[in-house]
Write a protein that holds these residues in place. Structure first.
Motif, short mmCIF file in Angstrom:
data_model
loop_
_atom_site.label_atom_id
_atom_site.label_comp_id
_atom_site.label_asym_id
_atom_site.label_seq_id
_atom_site.Cartn_x
_atom_site.Cartn_y
_atom_site.Cartn_z
N GLY A 1 8.10 18.41 -7.01
CA GLY A 1 8.11 18.64 -5.58
C GLY A 1 6.80 18.48 -4.84
O GLY A 1 6.78 18.62 -3.61
N GLY A 2 5.70 18.20 -5.55
CA GLY A 2 4.45 17.98 -4.84
C GLY A 2 4.55 16.77 -3.92
O GLY A 2 5.16 15.77 -4.28
N LYS A 3 3.97 16.87 -2.74
CA LYS A 3 4.08 15.81 -1.74
C LYS A 3 2.72 15.20 -1.47
O LYS A 3 1.71 15.91 -1.41
N PHE A 4 2.71 13.89 -1.27
CA PHE A 4 1.46 13.15 -1.11
C PHE A 4 1.62 12.16 0.03
O PHE A 4 2.69 11.55 0.19
N TYR A 5 0.54 12.00 0.81
CA TYR A 5 0.59 11.13 1.97
C TYR A 5 -0.70 10.32 2.06
O TYR A 5 -1.78 10.80 1.70
N SER A 6 -0.59 9.12 2.61
CA SER A 6 -1.79 8.38 2.95
C SER A 6 -2.39 9.01 4.21
O SER A 6 -1.69 9.67 4.99
N GLU B 1 0.82 -1.21 0.00
CA GLU B 1 0.00 0.00 0.00
C GLU B 1 0.85 1.26 0.00
O GLU B 1 1.98 1.27 0.52
N PHE B 2 0.30 2.29 -0.56
CA PHE B 2 0.97 3.58 -0.70
C PHE B 2 1.13 4.23 0.67
O PHE B 2 0.20 4.23 1.49
N TYR C 1 3.31 16.01 -15.40
CA TYR C 1 3.55 16.27 -13.99
C TYR C 1 2.51 15.61 -13.10
O TYR C 1 2.27 16.04 -11.98
N SER C 2 1.91 14.55 -13.61
CA SER C 2 0.93 13.82 -12.82
C SER C 2 1.62 12.99 -11.76
O SER C 2 2.85 12.79 -11.79
N PHE C 3 0.85 12.51 -10.81
CA PHE C 3 1.37 11.66 -9.74
C PHE C 3 0.37 10.55 -9.48
O PHE C 3 -0.83 10.78 -9.43
N SER C 4 0.86 9.34 -9.29
CA SER C 4 0.00 8.20 -9.03
C SER C 4 0.36 7.55 -7.70
O SER C 4 1.53 7.43 -7.35
N ARG C 5 -0.69 7.12 -6.98
CA ARG C 5 -0.49 6.35 -5.74
C ARG C 5 -0.59 4.85 -6.00
O ARG C 5 -0.51 4.05 -5.08
#
Length: 126
Positions: free
Chosen positions: A54-59, A45-46, A104-108
């Motif tokens: 530099g975008g940041k992503f969190y569960s 799991e992500f 510049y997309s982001f995938s989890r």
């Protein structure tokens, strides 16, 4: 691209660890980087990710406790883990995804990541 994760270990609940993941590439800044975890008997799991700009992503489970960062000069991504809980116990994997120019997309989704490190075990005791 080869990824080398390190920094796992045994820590008491409430403690901290910093994971590092170094990449063997001269174009590290092109990659989205992410951390996933896999607990025994469960799906991968992500946990957290950082995009190429530099975008940041969190569960939801780690938001406010973990901080991701990257150092493009060192080809390294970090995961600072604070206020650790026993349920954080898992093998943590870093992963990288190369994207086309101007994407510049982001995938989890783990299926979006082409390169994986060997994993580092984090054990949090209660």
């Amino acid at each position: 691209v080869q990824l080398q994760a390190s920094g796992g270990g045994l820590v008491q609940a409430g403690g901290s660890l910093r994971l590092s993941c170094s990449a063997s590439t001269r174009t590290f800044s092109r990659y989205n980087m992410a951390w996933f975890l896999q607990a025994p008997g469960k799906e991968r799991e992500f946990v957290s990710g950082i995009g190429r700009i530099g975008g940041k992503f969190y569960s939801d489970s780690v938001k406010g406790r973990f901080t991701i960062s990257r150092d493009n000069a060192k080809n390294t991504v970090y995961l600072q883990m604070n206020s650790l809980k026993p349920e954080d116990t898992a093998v943590y994997y870093c992963a990288a995804a190369d994207l086309p120019d101007r994407d510049y997309s982001f995938s989890r989704d783990s299926s979006s990541y082409y390169y994986w490190g060997q994993g580092t075990l984090v054990t949090v005791s209660s």
